[in-house]
Enzyme design. Structure first.
Site, short mmCIF file in Angstrom:
data_model
loop_
_atom_site.label_atom_id
_atom_site.label_comp_id
_atom_site.label_asym_id
_atom_site.label_seq_id
_atom_site.Cartn_x
_atom_site.Cartn_y
_atom_site.Cartn_z
N LYS A 126 10.10 17.81 42.41
CA LYS A 126 9.13 17.28 41.66
C LYS A 126 7.80 17.60 42.25
CE LYS A 126 9.00 14.82 37.88
NZ LYS A 126 9.99 14.84 36.64
N ASP A 166 6.09 17.32 32.95
CA ASP A 166 6.33 16.01 33.00
C ASP A 166 4.97 15.13 32.23
OD1 ASP A 166 8.53 14.04 34.38
OD2 ASP A 166 6.54 13.46 34.80
P1 NDP Z 1 3.80 12.80 28.04
O1 NDP Z 1 2.47 12.87 28.94
O2 NDP Z 1 4.00 13.79 26.90
O3 NDP Z 1 3.76 11.35 27.26
C1 NDP Z 1 3.95 10.38 28.21
C2 NDP Z 1 3.58 8.72 27.44
O4 NDP Z 1 3.85 7.81 28.24
C3 NDP Z 1 2.33 8.68 26.75
O5 NDP Z 1 2.54 8.19 25.54
C4 NDP Z 1 1.54 7.84 27.76
O6 NDP Z 1 0.59 7.09 27.08
C5 NDP Z 1 2.77 6.91 28.35
N1 NDP Z 1 2.39 6.66 29.47
C6 NDP Z 1 2.35 7.47 30.74
N2 NDP Z 1 2.02 6.58 31.84
C7 NDP Z 1 1.93 5.31 31.46
C8 NDP Z 1 1.63 4.31 32.06
N3 NDP Z 1 1.28 4.15 33.45
N4 NDP Z 1 1.58 3.03 31.19
C9 NDP Z 1 1.97 3.06 30.13
N5 NDP Z 1 2.00 4.42 29.43
C10 NDP Z 1 2.27 5.25 30.04
O7 NDP Z 1 4.95 12.70 28.95
P2 NDP Z 1 6.57 12.86 28.80
O8 NDP Z 1 6.69 12.47 27.23
O9 NDP Z 1 6.99 14.26 29.06
O10 NDP Z 1 7.30 11.91 29.91
C11 NDP Z 1 7.45 10.56 29.72
C12 NDP Z 1 8.79 9.91 30.45
O11 NDP Z 1 9.88 10.91 30.27
C13 NDP Z 1 8.19 10.27 31.98
O12 NDP Z 1 8.90 9.03 32.71
C14 NDP Z 1 9.06 11.37 32.32
O13 NDP Z 1 9.15 11.51 33.87
C15 NDP Z 1 10.30 11.34 31.60
N6 NDP Z 1 10.77 12.69 31.54
C16 NDP Z 1 10.20 13.83 30.85
C17 NDP Z 1 10.98 14.96 30.69
C18 NDP Z 1 10.39 16.22 29.73
O14 NDP Z 1 10.88 17.12 29.70
N7 NDP Z 1 8.97 15.97 29.48
C19 NDP Z 1 12.19 14.92 31.15
C20 NDP Z 1 12.85 13.77 31.57
C21 NDP Z 1 12.15 12.76 31.61
P3 NDP Z 1 -0.96 7.61 27.48
O15 NDP Z 1 -1.04 8.68 26.63
O16 NDP Z 1 -1.52 6.53 26.88
O17 NDP Z 1 -1.34 8.05 29.08
O1 2IT Z 2 12.29 14.60 34.90
C1 2IT Z 2 12.55 15.82 34.44
O2 2IT Z 2 13.84 15.82 34.20
C2 2IT Z 2 11.50 16.50 33.78
N1 2IT Z 2 10.36 16.21 33.94
C3 2IT Z 2 11.88 17.75 33.21
C4 2IT Z 2 12.16 19.04 34.52
C5 2IT Z 2 12.49 20.34 34.31
O3 2IT Z 2 12.46 20.97 35.28
O4 2IT Z 2 12.61 20.63 33.03
#
Ligand code: NDP
Ligand code: 2IT
Length: 444
Positions: A126, A166
């Protein structure tokens, strides 16, 4: 003192101030007690747990860039290369002001077990920066990404370490990062995933984490005599994971009634209209509040509180520790019977324990959100083959992988006498493969 407790105490002592990392290690080790106690002598002699909790390498670097006023800015950049026992380091890059080494270590540690669960050959890693993309121009984001990659490019490669998106890292950022990697190294290779479709990206990667979350949720519900159709769903966040979890949930007949961002949440009793959310978030890069300005049936509330909305199913898809014990109790009191984590460690330990102790179905992040990284691994396969699979092909593979993760987690839980405890099941199943590979490869 038991081996698990000894190693946990050592982690706390050797990694001061890294609360999220301690929390993730404790959760995993606690549920592995049954397995570790049965193999204690062998694991102790090999210092297996000490090796498992220590990243193979952490790269930390300066990221200087110039903002639109000509001012030089400096951010911290990191890559945690946690464990390469089963494949090249694989995991996302997070750009958010809260990012620090401890948070990236928790994420890298979780990623190791998650990636193992997918059944694909990917290790755990990461990275990221405390850079805040909010309010920055495209040129500023590009300047940051180019500087970040200028340093990171020395340590990654298609067979070495393959970053992805992420929080704060989507298609735009991956594009800038990829361009700079190619420029620095002269290599056109699958060094990043989540790439655009014109330069080596895979169909379904954008949707994969959210879709995968709903596929495994659906599997869990059906094995417990329930179904998704007609259920009301509350989803936190409104980023990549939340949007595509909503899309698949709606396709399968559920009603998504709430979404949020870090400022507040919207509730729409008629069911969220996703095309409006996509326009606000993906096109305008706006705030979720704007939904309520456009949709009369929606109400916007500033601040936290999304978990007080009555629902059948809750899907935390924003960030770590966003759902605490009080929230868990409110969900239960309002009739919620299933929770699946789209985010990484969104439920506090107390909330997780409450779900398990109160007969709620609970699918932890490392199983529930593994569809994203699994599809990243499928993107790597396509890059190696120099071929592109169709949407249907990738989607079917994703679906099968999620069903496989459900089965592995359910079976491991049953094998160790904790049927229905998918936290223990996912941790044990993920651990077993990594450990076998580590033991086979000697003292490394
Ligand atoms: P994005 O940046 O696309 O979206 C993040 C969302 O979460 C936004 O709505 C954001 O709001 C909100 N958010 C972020 N930080 C905070 C905080 N500190 N408090 C409240 N709301 C918050 O990210 P993703 O959708 O990609 O990621 C969301 C989660 O999913 C994370 O935990 C990530 O690690 C996990 N994840 C993502 C994967 C991926 O493929 N993208 C895979 C597996 C897990 P705002 O815009 O106001 O910051
Ligand atoms: O938390 C996660 O699994 C991710 N943000 C996706 C990682 C990836 O390599 O696609």
């Amino acid at each position: 003192m038991s081996y698990v407790d000894e190693v946990y105490d050592r982690v706390v002592k050797q990694n001061p101030g890294e609360g999220e990392f301690h929390q993730a290690v404790k959760e995993v080790l606690d549920s592995l007690r049954i397995v570790i106690d049965a193999n204690e002598a062998k694991y102790r002699k090999a210092a297996l747990l000490e090796r498992l909790v220590e990243p193979e390498r952490i790269i930390s670097f300066r990221v200087p860039w110039v903002d639109d006023n000509g001012q030089v800015r400096v951010n911290k950049g990191f890559r945690v290369q946690f464990n390469s026992a089963i494949g090249p380091y694989k995991g996302g890059l997070r750009l958010h002001p809260s990012v620090n080494q401890g948070i990236l270590k928790f994420l890298g540690f979780e990623q190791t077990f998650k990636n193992s669960l997918t059944g694909l050959p990917i290790g755990g890693g990461k990275g990221g920066s405390d850079f805040d993309p909010k309010g920055k121009s495209d040129r500023e984001v590009m300047a940051f990404c180019q500087s970040f990659m200028t340093e990171l490019s020395k340590y990654i490669g298609a067979d070495q370490d393959v970053p992805a998106g992420d929080i704060g890292v989507g298609a735009r950022e991956i594009g800038y990062l990829y361009g700079q990697y190619k420029r620095m190294t002269g290599l056109y290779e699958g060094v990043l995933t989540g790439k655009g479709l014109t330069y080596g990206g895979s169909l379904v990667r954008t949707q994969a984490t959210g879709y995968g979350l709903i596929y495994i949720l659906d599997e869990m519900l059906r094995h417990n005599g329930r179904e998704l159709e007609g259920k009301s769903v509350v989803i936190s966040g409104s980023g990549n994971v939340a949007i595509y979890a909503s899309e698949k949930a709606i396709q399968l007949g559920a009603k998504v009634v709430a979404l949020s961002d870090s400022t507040g949440y919207i509730y729409d009793k008629n069911g969220i209209r996703l095309e409006i959310v996509k326009e606000i978030k993906e096109v305008r890069r706006g705030r979720i509040k704007e939904y309520a300005d456009e949709v009369p049936s929606a109400v916007y509330t500033e601040g936290k509180g999304i978990w007080n909305i009555p629902c059948d199913i809750a899907l935390p898809c924003a960030t770590q520790n966003e759902l605490n014990l009080e929230d868990a109790k409110a969900l239960k009191a309002n009739g919620c019977f299933a929770v699946a984590e789209g985010a990484n460690m969104p439920s506090t330990r107390e909330a997780t324990d409450f779900f398990l102790e109160n007969g709620m179905m609970f699918m932890p992040g490392k199983a529930a959100n593994a569809g994203g990284v699994a599809t990243s691994a499928l993107e790597m396969s396509q890059n190696s083959l120099r071929l592109s699979w169709t949407f249907e092909e990738v989607d079917k593979k994703l679906h099968d992988i999620m069903v496989g993760i459900y089965e592995k987690s359910a079976k491991a839980a049953k094998r160790y006498g904790v049927k229905g405890n998918y936290v223990a099941g996912a941790n044990i199943a993920g651990f077993e493969k990594v450990v076998e590979a580590m033991m086979a490869q000697g003292i490394v």
